[in-house]
Design an enzyme around this catalytic site. Sequence first.
Site, mmCIF file in Angstrom:
data_model
loop_
_atom_site.group_PDB
_atom_site.id
_atom_site.type_symbol
_atom_site.label_atom_id
_atom_site.label_comp_id
_atom_site.label_asym_id
_atom_site.label_seq_id
_atom_site.Cartn_x
_atom_site.Cartn_y
_atom_site.Cartn_z
ATOM 1 N N ASP A 131 0.970 -1.253 -0.027
ATOM 2 C CA ASP A 131 0.117 0.008 -0.253
ATOM 3 C C ASP A 131 1.045 1.134 -0.104
ATOM 4 O OD1 ASP A 131 -1.995 1.982 0.664
ATOM 5 O OD2 ASP A 131 -3.333 0.074 1.048
ATOM 6 N N THR A 170 -5.224 6.478 0.305
ATOM 7 C CA THR A 170 -6.295 6.764 1.085
ATOM 8 C C THR A 170 -6.813 5.715 2.031
ATOM 9 O OG1 THR A 170 -7.406 5.016 -0.581
ATOM 10 C CG2 THR A 170 -7.557 7.406 -1.205
ATOM 11 N N GLY A 171 -5.657 4.901 2.224
ATOM 12 C CA GLY A 171 -5.541 4.070 3.348
ATOM 13 C C GLY A 171 -4.646 4.424 4.340
ATOM 14 N N ASP A 223 4.170 2.089 -4.134
ATOM 15 C CA ASP A 223 3.127 2.639 -5.124
ATOM 16 C C ASP A 223 3.054 1.554 -6.297
ATOM 17 O OD1 ASP A 223 1.695 3.811 -7.148
ATOM 18 O OD2 ASP A 223 2.721 5.927 -6.727
ATOM 19 N N SER A 248 -6.732 0.995 -5.016
ATOM 20 C CA SER A 248 -7.380 2.089 -5.807
ATOM 21 C C SER A 248 -8.408 2.835 -4.917
ATOM 22 C CB SER A 248 -8.321 1.499 -6.813
ATOM 23 O OG SER A 248 -9.145 2.395 -7.351
ATOM 24 N N LYS A 250 -4.358 5.909 -12.946
ATOM 25 C CA LYS A 250 -2.904 5.224 -13.052
ATOM 26 C C LYS A 250 -3.077 3.815 -12.366
ATOM 27 C CE LYS A 250 1.046 7.431 -13.022
ATOM 28 N NZ LYS A 250 2.049 8.430 -12.512
ATOM 29 N N TYR A 269 -13.090 6.690 -12.297
ATOM 30 C CA TYR A 269 -12.800 5.687 -11.596
ATOM 31 C C TYR A 269 -13.687 4.412 -12.537
ATOM 32 C CZ TYR A 269 -14.157 2.221 -7.649
ATOM 33 O OH TYR A 269 -14.481 1.244 -6.867
ATOM 34 N N THR A 305 -20.099 -1.696 -0.075
ATOM 35 C CA THR A 305 -19.946 -2.681 1.228
ATOM 36 C C THR A 305 -19.546 -1.627 1.981
ATOM 37 O OG1 THR A 305 -18.882 -4.207 -0.099
ATOM 38 C CG2 THR A 305 -18.185 -4.128 2.182
#
Length: 326
Positions: free
Chosen positions: A39, A43-44, A64, A83, A99, A153, A183
Amino acid sequence: MISGERRIRRAVVTGGAGFLGSHLCERLLHEGVSVICMDNFLTGTPRNVAHLMGRTGFRVVECDLTGFVHVPGDVDLVLHFASAASPIDYLKLPVETLKVGGLGTLHALGLAREKGARFVLASTSEVYGDPLRHPQREDYWGNVNPVGPRSVYDEAKRYAEALTTAYRNSRDVDTGIVRIFNTYGPRMRPHDGRAIPTFIRQALAGEPLTVAGDGSQTRSICYVDDTVAGVLALARSDLAGPVNIGNAEETSVLELAETIRDLTGSHSPIEFVERPIDDPSVRCPDTTLAAERLGWRPRVPNTEGLRRTIDWFAAELGLTGGRRAA
Ligand code: NAD
């Protein structure tokens, strides 16, 4: 080891520090599989997997996926989940999203090919766009605006599906595609802009619940444990897919807001706000394929799943809404 025919000893989870990825890492470790979580924390966050650090067989690699990817040793399974996924994130990160859907998927497929591993792509119900068929079956090609704001997206995932199919057909990689529908569950970010975390955060804070449009647009929502079970059922099968994984119980966005308000015991008013461009009007999976070929169906009722999620958010935010503090 995951039970079933396929023996999985070591798995790579890309996007493993995100919402879904962290639950996948947790479940795989629980089943005795070694996990490499890859990761870049776009966004995490490492916090999502902090409770797994130090567990035997767990490693986090900051990398990355759009750049060079190397993993030493054997790998039996690559779960490609990296993503941005929430509209707020991918609208802020349009090029990064394209990307990781293109280059990132290419690199993750290359890794699976090098290792002779099974590859599972996390695709999405968004490939159906604003669907003209309802409910959506896997053989529906979708209705996506290629130059609309959400295309970064939707089209990234459609391209990722095409790449995955090409690697299966011409590079002999054993692949599976899972189209995940909305989810929810613990570790979603309170401000990620998706309906459920937004409504829960607003209800717990006693703020108005902001419903887009008149709230009659529908969604199908699936608790994270069920989605993870569906993804791993596909991972241990030979099915190429695409396979829909989601809850076929359809609910309007307004009903969802009202349910969350009731479950939190909040007295927040509902406030109707402008609906985003290209927001789908209906969304509901046909899950016949998952039921017949994977023996999968969602098991956690939404009231139960929402209760668990609300409890997690309340602890995370230090808010109790109208409920009595435990
Ligand atoms: P998330 O944002 O919580 O997790 C995505 C993870 O990918 C993050 O940890 C992020 O840092 C990482 N990432 C992004 N770009 C990267 C890159 N270039 N290199 C390495 N890591 C990168 O999102 P999520 O909700 O957990 O979604 C995970 C996957 O599941 C996504 O592929 C998404 O499209 C798919 N999906 C999710 C849902 C849902 O309801 N949550 C529905 C359909 C599909």
